[in-house]
Design an enzyme around this catalytic site. Structure first.
Site, PDB file in Angstrom:
ATOM      1  N   LYS A   1       0.804  -1.215   0.000  1.00 18.82           N
ATOM      2  CA  LYS A   1       0.000   0.000   0.000  1.00 18.82           C
ATOM      3  C   LYS A   1       0.843   1.274   0.000  1.00 18.82           C
ATOM      4  O   LYS A   1       0.292   2.374  -0.144  1.00 18.82           O
ATOM      5  CB  LYS A   1      -0.973  -0.013   1.181  1.00 18.82           C
ATOM      6  CG  LYS A   1      -2.032  -1.118   1.078  1.00 18.82           C
ATOM      7  CD  LYS A   1      -2.877  -0.992  -0.176  1.00 18.82           C
ATOM      8  CE  LYS A   1      -3.959  -2.053  -0.276  1.00 18.82           C
ATOM      9  NZ  LYS A   1      -5.066  -1.860   0.637  1.00 18.82           N
TER      10      LYS A   1
ATOM     11  N   SER B   1      -2.805 -12.533   4.756  1.00 18.73           N
ATOM     12  CA  SER B   1      -3.366 -12.426   3.403  1.00 18.73           C
ATOM     13  C   SER B   1      -2.428 -13.077   2.394  1.00 18.73           C
ATOM     14  O   SER B   1      -2.871 -13.654   1.392  1.00 18.73           O
ATOM     15  CB  SER B   1      -3.626 -10.966   3.036  1.00 18.73           C
ATOM     16  OG  SER B   1      -2.426 -10.224   2.961  1.00 18.73           O
TER      17      SER B   1
END
Length: 303
Positions: A42, A263
């Site tokens: 991110k 994840s």
């Protein structure tokens, strides 16, 4: 390599051929996004959202940035806004890892909590309410901003293609906001329409039609269908149980020295599952968005 600003370290992360046994003599390659300076994929998005806001005149030197986030986008945004000396308010559901929140604050961001049971939808509502009361504020809103998939279309995807030693049979990635998956899949399919795009979710996410409920896997899973999915062909959706995701997290740490987040574990479990139904000697690319270090308080290595 000599640099002057930490933001110069964003991108150009390693692509690793995983040294694991894969069904059908296939191969899995993982983009190691924990090597970005803020520790996650991110960082790319944070930088891209702020530059996009500046270019479109939505952000100036006195703008307050407000964003709902599960954590990594908040860190990436704080890293980007720090370079421009912008006040930053991040709205975070209480349930998400304390490590991420500490890092956001260390980078200068202010944290506003929302109740865990309201999920990301509650954080979105709070961010919009704050923006209505703070003049010259801007909510990039990663969940519907087209700059989200564009960030990965223009940065991550070309890097993958440049480093791959063979044509990509399938691209496998988790979906939270959906921007990473949509942006990379769109680019790869534009280069080779035969590349399969497979999205990964945890149990408790709604993409495969199951009921929404809480899950341990953090960073992926959706409460609503990402609007970016309208822009890309999705060949398959794989739903991965928390236990399977965390088993891969433990396996890669114990046997291969890779410290990945949950994840990433889900993405690897999905890639291995997919390999059983692909032709022999297939080449699967996946994304490891971050590392396990920011989830230690969530007991990521505990069975």
């Amino acid at each position: 390599m000599l640099i002057q600003h930490v933001q110069e370290l964003i991108g150009h992360t390693p692509l690793m051929a995983l040294p694991i046994e894969v069904p059908n003599h296939s191969h899995i390659y993982a983009k190691l996004e924990m090597f970005n300076p803020g520790g996650s994929i991110k960082d790319r998005l944070g930088a891209y959202l702020i530059e996009d806001g500046l270019q479109r005149g939505r952000v100036n030197a006195k703008t307050t940035i407000i964003e709902p986030t599960a954590g990594n986008t908040g860190i990436g945004l704080a890293l980007a806004t720090q370079a421009h000396h912008l006040r930053t308010i991040l709205v975070v559901p209480e349930k998400f890892s304390m490590e991420k929140q500490v890092l956001m604050q260390a980078l200068g961001a202010e944290i506003v909590h929302t109740p865990s049971e309201e999920g990301i939808k509650g954080a979105i509502r709070k961010a919009e309410a704050l923006a209505a009361t703070i003049s010259n504020s801007y909510v990039p809103m990663q969940f519907k901003n087209p700059a989200n998939p564009a960030a990965y279309y223009h940065t991550l995807a070309p890097e993958i293609l440049a480093d791959m030693p063979a044509p990509i049979t399938a691209f496998v990635a988790g979906a939270g906001s959906g921007g990473t998956f949509a942006g990379v899949a769109a680019y790869l399919q534009a280069q080779d329409s035969a590349t399969k795009a497979v999205v990964v979710e945890p149990e408790g996410s709604i993409l495969n039609g199951g009921p929404a409920h809480a899950h341990r896997t953090e960073g992926i899973g959706v409460e609503f269908i990402p609007p970016f999915f309208d822009q890309v062909r999705i060949d398959q959706t794989l739903t991965i149980a928390d236990n399977d995701a965390f088993a891969q997290v433990r396996h890669l740490a114990r046997d291969h020295g890779l410290l990945i987040g949950s994840s990433s574990g889900a993405a690897l479990a999905a890639s291995l599952q997919l390999a059983t139904n692909l032709p022999a000697n297939s080449h699967i690319v996946t994304i490891f968005p971050d590392s396990s270090e920011r989830y230690l308080s969530q007991k990521i290595y505990t069975k």
